[in-house]
Design an enzyme around this catalytic site. Structure first.
Site, short mmCIF file in Angstrom:
data_model
loop_
_atom_site.label_atom_id
_atom_site.label_comp_id
_atom_site.label_asym_id
_atom_site.label_seq_id
_atom_site.Cartn_x
_atom_site.Cartn_y
_atom_site.Cartn_z
N ARG A 54 0.80 -1.38 -0.05
CA ARG A 54 0.00 -0.11 -0.12
C ARG A 54 0.97 1.20 -0.13
O ARG A 54 2.04 1.25 -0.01
CB ARG A 54 -1.06 -0.08 1.04
CG ARG A 54 -0.62 -0.60 2.29
CD ARG A 54 0.47 -0.19 3.28
NE ARG A 54 0.18 1.47 3.25
CZ ARG A 54 1.13 2.27 3.74
NH1 ARG A 54 2.42 1.88 3.62
NH2 ARG A 54 0.86 3.66 3.72
N GLY A 55 0.29 2.41 -0.04
CA GLY A 55 1.06 3.69 -0.37
C GLY A 55 1.04 4.08 -1.77
O GLY A 55 1.40 3.06 -2.45
N ALA A 56 0.72 5.12 -2.27
CA ALA A 56 0.58 5.31 -3.56
C ALA A 56 1.86 4.93 -4.42
O ALA A 56 1.60 4.23 -5.45
CB ALA A 56 0.39 6.98 -3.68
N ARG A 101 -8.07 -0.16 -6.27
CA ARG A 101 -7.90 0.87 -5.24
C ARG A 101 -8.34 2.31 -6.11
O ARG A 101 -7.36 2.43 -7.12
CB ARG A 101 -6.93 1.07 -4.54
CG ARG A 101 -6.55 -0.30 -3.61
CD ARG A 101 -5.73 0.17 -2.56
NE ARG A 101 -6.33 0.87 -1.47
CZ ARG A 101 -5.37 1.39 -0.29
NH1 ARG A 101 -4.11 1.15 -0.47
NH2 ARG A 101 -6.12 2.08 0.29
N GLN A 214 -1.56 2.61 9.99
CA GLN A 214 -0.30 2.62 9.18
C GLN A 214 0.87 3.31 9.97
O GLN A 214 2.07 3.13 9.87
CB GLN A 214 -0.51 3.14 8.05
CG GLN A 214 -1.45 2.34 6.95
CD GLN A 214 -2.73 2.74 7.00
OE1 GLN A 214 -3.31 2.91 7.88
NE2 GLN A 214 -3.49 2.64 5.82
N ASP A 255 -1.83 10.83 -1.79
CA ASP A 255 -2.20 9.70 -2.91
C ASP A 255 -2.88 10.37 -4.13
O ASP A 255 -2.71 9.77 -5.19
CB ASP A 255 -3.37 8.89 -2.37
CG ASP A 255 -2.94 8.05 -1.04
OD1 ASP A 255 -3.19 8.71 -0.12
OD2 ASP A 255 -2.79 6.92 -1.65
N ASN A 265 -5.08 12.41 0.71
CA ASN A 265 -4.51 11.60 1.59
C ASN A 265 -5.24 10.94 2.57
O ASN A 265 -6.52 10.98 2.73
CB ASN A 265 -3.12 12.52 2.22
CG ASN A 265 -2.11 11.59 2.66
OD1 ASN A 265 -1.59 10.57 1.92
ND2 ASN A 265 -1.80 11.82 3.85
N LYS A 266 -4.34 10.14 3.18
CA LYS A 266 -5.03 9.17 4.34
C LYS A 266 -6.04 9.99 5.16
O LYS A 266 -5.97 11.18 5.49
CB LYS A 266 -3.95 8.51 5.16
CG LYS A 266 -4.66 7.51 6.29
CD LYS A 266 -5.53 6.45 5.83
CE LYS A 266 -4.89 5.75 4.57
NZ LYS A 266 -5.94 4.87 3.86
O1 MRU Z 1 -4.34 3.13 2.35
P1 MRU Z 1 -3.01 3.47 2.17
O2 MRU Z 1 -2.20 2.80 3.29
O3 MRU Z 1 -2.64 3.06 0.84
O4 MRU Z 1 -2.67 5.01 2.29
C1 MRU Z 1 -1.59 5.73 2.26
C2 MRU Z 1 -1.40 7.26 2.58
O5 MRU Z 1 -2.38 7.68 2.59
C3 MRU Z 1 -0.01 7.65 2.12
O6 MRU Z 1 0.00 8.90 3.05
C4 MRU Z 1 0.12 8.16 0.70
O7 MRU Z 1 -0.20 7.10 -0.22
C5 MRU Z 1 1.41 8.67 0.49
S1 MRU Z 1 2.63 7.49 0.40
C6 MRU Z 1 4.19 8.11 -0.03
#
Ligand code: MRU
Length: 378
Positions: A54-56, A101, A214, A255, A265-266
């Site tokens: 996970r993470g963009a 996603r 996370q 994201d 973002n999250k």
């Molecule tokens: O749902 P996730 O864990 O994929 O969400 C990730 C985030 O919100 C991160 O902050 C975002 O992807 C930036 S990653 C460098």
């Protein structure tokens, strides 16, 4: 990044592997370090959807590698297939991956990189080799973008450190925008790692980041592996810390950032930005150009926000005293739960964007000036 002295990236292909690639399975961290080998498009789609990875930026690189498996699978099913059939199989695979996603735009960037580079008129062996080269190059470029973010963003921390006469710089971050969320270095964490390398004393307030934690599980683990002082806080503590002068800067990841600088973002990021604005704490967002959606302007109105299963809210995962990694129910069995995974912070709350090309204002003109070519390709 190093784990117990060994260098890892989040997503990688062993040189002799032409039918699979590897990821770090993030679901069991910080309690167990597991590497997962992915060898089918379906497995890659599941790994993204169920958040093994996970993470963009990491999602983008994983999807790009997933696409090379689409070509491998097309060859395996080749008994009678024509170039049209191969093309159809690859497009179907791209749709499967794209449906995993919705919010992180890097996912589509990683898939598109393969579709743009594909030449279905060539022999399938050529197509596979080409797709492998595209995925390797994509991951390498993403890694370099994060490294550059660190080199640009560190100047902000240096400045604060100077103003504070070398006292510890306190950074607050949300979710995991660290190397696990990227291929390496991270986005929000890249300037922090760089500052640490340069001997600038830093301390990170790590939002736990409910529901999947996370921050508590991944960011805290990453920072710990790197020897960076950090403290995990509950998501609601940030405002209080800011009111008491305990946060010098907020740095988060993204994201999807729109052409005018709105930041997806999250979930919970927006509330941190509001608290930062009220307390005049600079709120920065670190992101590579692969996270910018040049076709989107108004993030609140236009951005697709992922809604995930309610069990992520009603249950919490962790390690029991017995050592077993398990989950427990938090809520009454019959209570309704809602799980919005992301929110949008309007550009007006963002002091600056830390990109691989430098730090710029969160506004259309500054973004255009930073990326003249990409911004005009819409
Ligand atoms: O749902 P996730 O864990 O994929 O969400 C990730 C985030 O919100 C991160 O902050 C975002 O992807 C930036 S990653 C460098």
């Amino acid at each position: 990044m190093k784990i117990d002295g060994k260098h890892y990236t989040t997503v990688w292909r062993e040189l002799d592997c032409t039918e699979s690639f590897s990821i770090i399975d993030q679901r069991t961290l910080p309690h167990k370090f597991v590497i997962e080998e992915l060898s089918s498009v379906a497995a890659v789609a599941a790994a993204i959807q169920d958040m093994h990875v996970r993470g963009a930026p990491a999602i983008g690189a994983t999807a790009c590698y997933g696409m090379f498996l689409a070509f491998v699978e097309a060859k395996a099913n080749q008994a009678k297939n024509s170039s049209e059939e191969i093309e159809k199989a690859v497009i179907d695979a791209s749709k499967l991956l794209a449906a995993t996603r919705p919010t992180a735009v890097n996912l589509f960037f990683g898939i598109d990189a393969q579709l743009v580079a594909a030449d279905f008129s060539k022999p399938i062996e050529w197509q596979i080799e080409n797709a492998i080269a595209v995925a390797d190059a994509f991951a390498k470029e993403e890694r370099e973008r994060s490294r550059q973010i660190g080199l640009h963003g560190v100047s902000l921390l240096e400045e604060i450190s100077k103003k504070k006469d070398g006292e510890v710089v306190n950074i607050l971050t949300h979710c995991n925008a660290g190397w696990l969320a990227c291929v390496d270095y991270g986005t929000a964490t890249a300037p922090i790692y760089e500052a640490h390398e340069r001997g600038i004393p830093v301390h990170v307030w790590v939002d736990e980041t409910r529901p999947r934690n996370q921050g508590a599980r991944l960011t805290a683990w990453e920072l710990g592996q790197h020897g960076i002082p950090h403290t995990v806080i509950v998501d609601n503590a940030g405002g209080h810390l800011m009111q008491h002068g305990l946060v010098d800067i907020v740095i988060v990841g993204s994201d999807r950032t729109t052409a005018r600088g709105d930041v997806g973002n999250k979930i919970g990021t927006y509330l941190k930005a509001l608290a930062a604005a009220d307390n005049e704490v600079p709120f920065y967002v670190a992101l590579p150009s692969s996270t910018i959606d040049w076709a989107m302007q108004d993030g609140v109105a236009e951005m697709p926000i992922e809604k995930r299963g309610g069990e992520e809210v009603s249950y919490i995962h962790g390690r029991a005293d017995s050592g077993e990694i398990t989950r427990v129910l938090l809520t009454p069995e019959k209570s309704a739960v809602a799980n919005y995974a992301f929110d949008v912070t309007p550009a007006r709350f963002v002091k600056g964007l830390i990109t691989e090309r430098g730090v710029c204002a969160a506004c259309p003109s500054a973004l255009k000036e930073m990326y003249p070519k990409l911004s005009s390709n819409v």
